[in-house]
Design an enzyme around this catalytic site. Structure first.
Site, PDB file in Angstrom:
ATOM      1  N   ASP A 492      -1.523   4.155  -0.817  1.00 48.19           N
ATOM      2  CA  ASP A 492      -0.316   3.340  -0.714  1.00 48.19           C
ATOM      3  C   ASP A 492      -0.745   1.874  -0.643  1.00 48.19           C
ATOM      4  OD1 ASP A 492       2.414   2.695  -0.307  1.00 48.19           O
ATOM      5  OD2 ASP A 492       2.091   2.637   1.848  1.00 48.19           O
ATOM      6  N   THR A 494       1.564  -1.146   0.795  1.00 47.02           N
ATOM      7  CA  THR A 494       2.073  -1.866   1.951  1.00 47.02           C
ATOM      8  C   THR A 494       1.697  -1.154   3.239  1.00 47.02           C
ATOM      9  OG1 THR A 494       3.940  -2.578   0.601  1.00 47.02           O
ATOM     10  CG2 THR A 494       4.125  -2.859   2.986  1.00 47.02           C
ATOM     11  N   GLU A 645       9.502 -15.468   0.402  1.00 49.54           N
ATOM     12  CA  GLU A 645      10.327 -16.616   0.781  1.00 49.54           C
ATOM     13  C   GLU A 645       9.935 -17.143   2.141  1.00 49.54           C
ATOM     14  OE1 GLU A 645      14.456 -15.667   0.472  1.00 49.54           O
ATOM     15  OE2 GLU A 645      14.515 -16.299  -1.626  1.00 49.54           O
ATOM     16  N   THR A 873       2.206 -15.233  -7.924  1.00 48.45           N
ATOM     17  CA  THR A 873       2.531 -16.537  -8.505  1.00 48.45           C
ATOM     18  C   THR A 873       4.020 -16.665  -8.766  1.00 48.45           C
ATOM     19  OG1 THR A 873       2.093 -15.703 -10.740  1.00 48.45           O
ATOM     20  CG2 THR A 873       0.264 -16.723  -9.565  1.00 48.45           C
ATOM     21  N   THR A 952       2.648   2.779  -5.316  1.00 47.10           N
ATOM     22  CA  THR A 952       3.473   1.915  -4.481  1.00 47.10           C
ATOM     23  C   THR A 952       4.895   1.867  -5.009  1.00 47.10           C
ATOM     24  OG1 THR A 952       3.735  -0.353  -3.668  1.00 47.10           O
ATOM     25  CG2 THR A 952       2.744  -0.083  -5.840  1.00 47.10           C
ATOM     26  N   ASP A1016       4.995   2.810 -14.325  1.00 48.59           N
ATOM     27  CA  ASP A1016       6.029   2.730 -13.289  1.00 48.59           C
ATOM     28  C   ASP A1016       6.749   4.068 -13.162  1.00 48.59           C
ATOM     29  OD1 ASP A1016       7.720   2.855 -15.464  1.00 48.59           O
ATOM     30  OD2 ASP A1016       8.222   0.735 -15.433  1.00 48.59           O
ATOM     31  N   GLY A1017       7.573   4.175 -12.131  1.00 43.33           N
ATOM     32  CA  GLY A1017       8.272   5.421 -11.872  1.00 43.33           C
ATOM     33  C   GLY A1017       9.230   5.807 -12.976  1.00 43.33           C
TER      34      GLY A1017
END
Length: 1467
Positions: A492, A494, A645, A873, A952, A1016-1017
């Site tokens: 994983d 995160t 952010e 970026t 992920t 991707d999924g």
């Protein structure tokens, strides 16, 4: 999945629900097997399918009553009636909906014993003893007793079952903790929970909470409608319940939002534990449910929900809500799943729609995983089968011997004529006498070994995390050896690789790069004051319009702020070093100038064009976001929907622009300057929010001077086409791509010429050794370090590149601020500027900083550098709008916001209209902070021949950036992206295969470089479609040849599916045949003795969304991370930090594999060795079956005299030091290639046992009684001599001669066992009753054979002969291995071999050995060679340094001949 955050309308997700049903399908082999093989596989598949069908029908459906539920007609209907008196009914079951209780334990009270009995007797040794023990209980058949086998077997099996039950009971306790969490629910006053358990009066106890406005009623106080807020446990929640959740509380079930305290009914939730994404998701209450903010409003609503049946699809939801005849759809925007956490919202109300095992998170989990088996058990079972055939052959041979003896002697002996022994008794007697050739206590002893190994692993202080006070923990000790055979790592992102902490690290303004490391300077926390950045003071005067960089109406003073605390001196030299280094590219040189220098320049030259651009960039960071400031105890903190952010806003604060207040209409900045600060308020006109489809976010503000300012930030792929000079920017981007591709090709060619090991990686170290007369040897660490190639400063690349004119421009992102960057035409300007600013800022006076073409080229180069360093970026762009333009656009935007049809699509389309003709401000690089040591750990695991996959839920760009940072992607990696949106997947896969084949043909090593596939999924779901079967086959054939795979936007079910599919696709049964023709007999023998094995899979994660993946892998490792302890408590192993995984695998994994493999070999060796003399003895007694050994000693053999010699080394043996295993990860292939236990190795051990057994019997028979008269010629004296030789030699060989790591425990075990054997002799001599026995035991050790010197001479002579043979063999083998000749086999006897060793073509004595045995990769060298090298102090110190995390190659010096003679001799 891409584009599913909104309404989830993507049709590609239809296949996600069926993914779990196809998890067991195996991928076809790359080469079609022969027809006979196909028929055999077809028969096996048909038999397996039929067996599974009968199992489901009889066991699952009939006995357990678990029938497949039919789909509901139009979904489940859930009315909003909080005052109901009975639970709602599930029409599919005809009963109430299931409870909200979950179970991660493997067993229940009802199925524990049946499942465990089946599991235990699938072990062939246990099944064998069951088959032997049952007939033995029949009276009259057994000659050794009726229960001597079945009772120990049952005891050992029950002991193992008890241990497994204890492990599962610990999981059950953790489940109880999860189910006992409390939640506030709206219930009838005075009513207890409808689901009454044994302690329902405790579960339904009212616990008052603090008063809040939500609901207009305090917890525990009834309203006028007879309802009250009650606190119940999670497991007591029911479908249809209305619950209340406060900020930072976990969601206990899948709910539909009824009310949220956020602005406009918006609630923010964190889904990290569900899908791994770090960004907060906004959820909004349906327009039909307005007014459900109180008990009265909820009761008056009368809503009825119709929702889909439970399914595992996280990215789509179908439902509707009807209120007063009006029906509106329910999508993901109104649904909150279990596993989410409420953030940035004071309180929310919701109605429960799915509970317990029907929630999305549990539907994605592997809810009832099967018990895991060690991979070595397969080989152990094969050995058991072989020994069964050996036992049958032995019994048949001895019985045949009796038949011959009976015919030739017994019938002619008058004293035996009337007492013949039936053949059935002879056969059964031999079978029972020699049944212990397969050791009865094998698995029990192994359990003892694994418990001890588990305790050692748990107590390893090197895997203890002091910060969290968390040691490593083993939850499943049955698969400890699997840690040493891992070939695939599924990780994983995160919380596992990253800390989920974003830090603003770099910025690019006007083509110049600046490093931001204020957060790394040890100083006061900037949040403590909310004013300036650490290490800087405030001076200067602020312009009222910093966004324009114009002069103030009151005077000519321009933007000036934040000068350094110390007076600035014109320093021209470079900084000694920066505090920050890229984890992905630690050798990459960082900019010399930081943002502190940037602020200094702005103060010195506030009127320059560069200062204006830099000020606009900082202001854009402070305005273009949705963060909300919070003031607590004089500190300013922020609540952000995205950690990116938050990083930008905090960086703006450190640079002097602090957001002190933000509402939906205004944002107020506190700008530091002039020794104080001033507040400026900007009016927020519109916010066009970020989405995965838009990949950007825009904000329109009205500045204090009345101008309208549009600010946009996003990915470079969406910002560049919207620039005012988009054509020029696209041209520069194309030129850069061509230049980078050329550099990539050069780097790839350079890597192809580097030395490689046997699996294609760069070796960890280089050792030069010679067998010539000079014998010079040296060791150098860190040869895996690649020669540094800086993309932006490589003169050779610039000279050869066809785009050299791009590179010839001044490179402003390097560390050097040299004066030669200035053009000749600007020399006078530079001279004037140097009088006012330090020379380190001279490059900022270059006129090219105002050239858009140069800015684009440099900025895009810097963005690429940021990305390869693993930074996330963003590009910032802006433009000013006229009132007329804004008003015209605002009308269209207002219509889109109020639209009831395709509202989100229309908002994005209108936003596209205004986000055009932008001017580039700059770029930012944000570091997703990795856990300490992640990059080094991944690098080590890759060098250990482990393929690393990252699975992920984050978006593709984020996943690729983290892959660069964590070194999953290397600077020279070829990255291939598979995307169903780009066209036919089969064509894309075939194109990748062709590229890899072309690389392999053109490279000198005939192998492609480091390759990475990104998927991707959504694409993965498309591959699971029925019409994509061939593409799916190609895909799984492709990824097995890829070094790393990155799967983004993957659901938990898809993660588990990938693990299961790779686990099945890489198995030997699915591997392609090497030759289409029939194999020869020799090939079949080799395949039987050393079968190809599949690399094991390991999954590591820290959240509830990783549970299915952890259960699907051979080994599951949980991390005690930010997402909680769900993974750590369910996984097989738990660690606190990812960096401990290297030690867990490379050290403990290899040790435990080697220990367990040696334990299995030694156990079978000693049994075969021990019983062979007893079989040879039968010739002397006519094969009638009497035992050579005394019965009591035979009974105590495996318990008292040969247990420690196999258990102790299996627990404490360390064939190599931990530092060596960490410094040279290539040694990990020892377990991957099954070098510790395979058919050939087992055969060698058994041959040795046979030779030693025959030798002991012959020597004892000849030397005791054959050469000289003896005092006691009875059976016991001879049998006891053989028994003593067996016991002493077994302990001497296994504890002293074969054990490398001799500790006090090992020596003590030897002394205790040997001393205990002689104590046992004394014990037997005293306890036996006098009389006529087959064994004259009474007093024999004291009066008959004990005082006889011949007995002791025979004993010592036998042990001496065996010891000399063993020592001679070990010495020859070790020297041949050190010399590099062992692998040559018999070739080392040839003169040509020695000639090549000592003479080269260049002359006598000057050549190094170039033979196959001495050359080769590090992992090919024998363990004995490394053991010799470890004895050299210099090499030992080098390995110790290399084993440390953060080891720098340049710090290690080669060990040459002048430094260590021992090192020369060793190598």
């Amino acid at each position: 999945m891409k584009g599913r955050e909104g309404k989830g309308t993507d049709g590609g997700s239809d296949h996600v629900q069926a993914m779990g049903q196809r998890s067991s399908e195996k991928v076809p082999a790359a080469v079609s097997p022969p027809a006979s093989s196909k028929c055999a596989q077809g028969r096996r598949s048909t038999f397996k399918t039929t067996a599974e069908q009968w199992y489901r029908r009889i066991v699952v459906q009939l006995i357990l009553g678990r029938k497949a539920l039919p789909a509901s007609k139009d979904g489940r209907h859930i009315p909003l009636r909080p005052h109901r008196t009975a639970p709602l009914l599930d029409e599919r079951r005809g009963a109430p909906y299931i409870s909200n209780s979950i179970r991660t334990s493997r067993y229940t009270v009802y199925d524990f014993f049946p499942k465990q009995l089946i599991f235990q007797f699938t072990r062939l040794a246990n099944f064998y003893f069951l088959c032997v023990g049952i007939p033995q209980t029949i009276p009259g058949i057994s000659t050794t007793g009726n229960v001597t086998t079945i009772l120990p077997l049952l005891f050992f099996v029950l002991l193992t079952i008890t241990k497994e039950g204890y492990d599962d009971w610990k999981r059950h306790r953790l489940d109880k903790v999860e189910n006992a969490k409390s939640v506030t629910v709206l219930r009838r006053a005075g009513a207890a929970s409808s689901r009454r358990g044994p302690r329902w009066w405790i579960h339904a106890t009212v616990a008052p909470k603090e008063t809040d406005n939500l609901g207009h009623c305090e917890t525990g106080h009834a309203s006028d409608l007879g309802l009250e807020w009650r606190t119940v446990q999670w497991k007591d929640l029911e479908v249809g319940d209305v619950i209340r959740l406060a900020r930072d509380e976990d969601v206990p079930a899948d709910i539909v939002l009824l009310h949220a305290d956020g602005e406009e009914g918006i609630a923010y939730v964190e889904t990290m534990a569900l899908d791994g994404e770090t960004n907060l998701k906004s959820k909004q209450v349906s327009l039909a449910l307005k007014g459900c903010d109180s008990i009265e409003g909820i009761c008056a609503c009368g809503a009825e929900f119709v929702v889909e049946d439970p399914n595992p699809d996280l990215y789509r939801f179908d439902g509707r809500v009807t209120v007063n005849g009006e029906t509106l759809p329910l999508t993901l925007s109104e649904i909150v799943y279990r596993g989410c956490t409420i953030r940035n919202t004071a309180a929310v109300l919701g109605v429960v729609i799915n509970t317990g095992e029907e929630t999305k998170i549990r539907r994605n989990a592997n809810r009832h995983p099967a018990a895991k088996k060690p991979a070595l058990e397969r080989m152990a079972n094969m050995i058991v089968v072989a020994l069964v055939f050996y036992l049958i052959a032995l019994v048949a041979g001895l019985s045949g011997g009796y038949a011959i003896w009976q015919r030739t002697y017994e019938r002619n002996a008058w004293y035996l004529a009337d007492i013949p022994v039936p053949y059935s008794q002879i056969i059964m007697g031999f079978a029972i006498q020699f049944n212990n050739v397969i050791p009865l206590a094998l698995y029990v002893s192994l359990e003892i070994v694994k418990i001890a190994q588990m305790l050692l692993l748990n107590s390893d202080v090197e895997m203890y995390d002091e910060a969290s006070d968390t040691p490593a923990r083993c939850n499943t000790n049955t698969i400890l050896e699997n840690l040493g055979q891992v070939g695939y790592l599924f990780s994983d992102k995160t919380g596992t690789l990253t800390e989920n902490v974003m830090r603003f690290r770099k910025l690019s303004v006007a083509g110049t790069a600046w490093l931001h490391e204020m957060d790394l300077v040890p100083a006061q926390d900037p949040l403590a004051t909310g004013a300036s950045s650490p290490g800087v003071s405030v001076s200067g005067v602020l312009s009222p319009n910093p966004e324009h960089g114009a002069t103030s109406p009151d005077g000519p003073t321009l933007t000036r702020f934040l000068s350094p605390a110390t007076p600035t001196s014109p320093v021209t030299g470079r900084r000694s070093s920066s505090h920050w280094r890229s984890s992905g590219r630690p050798d990459h040189v960082q900019p010399d100038l930081t943002t502190v220098d940037l602020l200094e320049y702005i103060r010195l030259r506030p009127d320059s064009d560069f200062s204006r651009r830099a000020t606009q960039f900082i202001l854009a960071m402070a305005l273009c976001h949705t963060c909300l400031p919070e003031h607590k105890d004089g500190r300013v903190d922020f609540q952000a929907a995205s950690p990116d952010e938050l990083a930008l806003v905090r960086a703006a604060q450190e640079l002097g622009f602090l957001v002190v207040q933000r509402t939906s209409q205004t944002v107020t900045l506190r700008i530091s300057g002039g020794g104080g600060h001033s507040d400026r308020t900007y009016q927020i006109l519109d916010v066009i929010e970020f989405s995965s489809k838009r990949k950007r976010m825009s904000i329109i503000v009205r500045c204090p001077d009345g101008s309208i300012w549009l600010l946009t930030k996003g990915a470079d792929s969406v910002i560049v086409p919207r620039l005012r000079m988009a054509d020029l920017a696209a041209q520069k981007a194309k030129e850069l791509r061509q230049s980078l591709e050329f550099e990539h090709q050069l780097l790839r060619k350079s890597e192809a010429r580097e030395p490689r090991n046997s699996f294609g990686g760069r070796p960890s170290l280089t050792i030069r050794r010679s067998l010539a007369l000079g014998r010079h040897g040296s060791v150098a660490g860190g040869t895996s370090k690649r020669p540094h190639v800086d993309r932006s400063r490589s003169f050779e690349i610039s000279a050869l590149s066809p785009m050299a004119y791009v590179e010839s421009r001044p490179s402003l992102n390097s560390r050097m601020a040299s004066l030669d960057l200035l053009r000749a035409g600007s020399k006078a300007a530079h001279t004037a500027a140097s009088r006012t600013v330090p020379s380190k800022f001279a490059f900022l006076e270059d006129p090219s900083l105002s050239d858009d073409a140069a800015i684009f080229a440099r900025c895009f180069r810097q963005i690429d550098d940021f990305a390869t360093e693993g930074l996330r970026t963003l590009l910032f762009a802006h433009r000013f709008l006229s009132e007329q333009e804004y008003n015209s656009w605002k009308k269209l935007y207002r219509d889109a916001e109020t639209s009831l049809v395709d509202r989100q699509d229309r908002i994005e389309a209108v936003g596209e209209m205004i986000e055009q003709s932008l001017d580039l401000i700059g770029a930012s690089g944000i570091e997703d902070q990795l856990q300490h040591g992640v990059a080094e750990t991944i690098d080590r695991l890759r060098r250990a021949n482990i393929k690393i996959w990252m699975l992920t839920g984050d978006k593709r760009e984020t996943a690729i950036n983290i892959a660069h940072s964590a070194r999953i992607c290397q600077p020279g990696s070829d990255i291939f992206v598979l995307d169903v949106a780009k066209g036919d997947l089969q064509v894309q896969i075939l194109t990748i295969m062709e590229d890899l084949q072309l690389q392999a043909e053109t490279n000198a090593s005939h192998t492609p470089g480091h390759t990475v596939v990104v998927i991707d999924g959504h694409t993965l779901a498309a591959l699971e479609a029925p019409d994509a079967a061939h593409a799916k086959t190609l895909f799984y054939r492709l990824i097995l040849t890829i070094d790393s795979v990155i799967c983004c936007r993957a659901s938990p079910a898809q993660k588990a599916l990938l693990v299961r599919t790779v686990r099945a696709a890489s198995s030997p049964s699915s591997a392609p045949s090497a030759s289409p023709s029939s194999p020869s007999l020799l090939q079949r023998l080799r395949a039987t003795l050393n079968p190809s094995t599949a690399p094991l899979t390991l999954a590591i994660g820290d959240g509830a969304n990783d549970l299915a993946m952890l259960s699907a892998a051979h080994v599951g490792v949980g991390i005690s991370g930010r997402e909680g302890l769900q993974a750590a408590r369910v996984a097989d192993y738990a660690i606190a930090q990812f960096r401990f995984l290297a030690r867990l695998l490379l050290v403990h994994g290899r040790w435990n594999y080697a220990r367990t493999a040696r334990f299995v070999l030694a156990t079978f060796w000693k049994e075969l060795f021990f019983y062979l003399p007893a079989a040879l003895y039968q010739r002397l007694v006519g094969y009638t079956g009497p035992s050579l050994y005394e019965a009591w000693s035979l009974t105590a053999l495996n318990t008292l005299f040969t247990s420690l010699c196999v258990i102790v080394p299996a627990v404490w043996e360390q064939d190599l030091r931990a530092e060596t295993l960490l410094a040279v990860p290539e040694l990990y292939v020892f377990g991957q290639r099954e070098r510790g236990l395979n058919g050939w190795l087992y055969l060698r051990w058994m041959v040795a046992a046979a030779v030693e057994g025959v030798l002991i019997w012959v020597l004892c028979w000849v030397m005791y009684g054959g050469l000289a008269p003896v005092k006691d010629g009875g059976l016991f004296a001879l049998g006891d001599l053989v028994f003593s030789c067996n016991v002493l030699w077994t302990n001497l060989k296994l504890l002293i001669l074969d054990t490398y790591y001799k500790t006090g425990i090992v020596i003590g075990s030897f002394v205790i066992t040997v001393g205990g054997w002689w104590v046992w002799q004394v014990f037997l001599a005293g306890v036996y009753q006098p009389g006529v026995w087959p064994y004259a035991v009474r007093g024999g050790f004291f009066t008959s054979f004990g005082p006889d010197p011949a007995w002791w001479v025979a004993l010592i002579a036998v042990l001496g002969v065996l010891s000399c043979m063993e020592l001679a063999y070990n010495s020859v083998k070790r020297n041949l291995i050190v010399a590099g000749l062992w692998k040559l086999g018999w070739k080392w006897l040839r003169w040509s071999t020695w000639k090549r060793a000592f003479w080269s073509t260049s002359g006598v004595g000057g050549g190094a050995w170039m033979g196959d045995g001495a050359s080769g990769s590090l992992e090919e060298w024998g363990v004995e060679l490394w053991q010799v090298m470890e004895q050299d102090p210099a090499i030992k110190e080098t390995l110790r340094k290399m084993s440390r995390l953060g080891y720098e190659e340049e710090d290690v010096q080669a060990v040459d001949g002048s430094e260590s003679d021992g090192g020369r001799d060793a190598v």
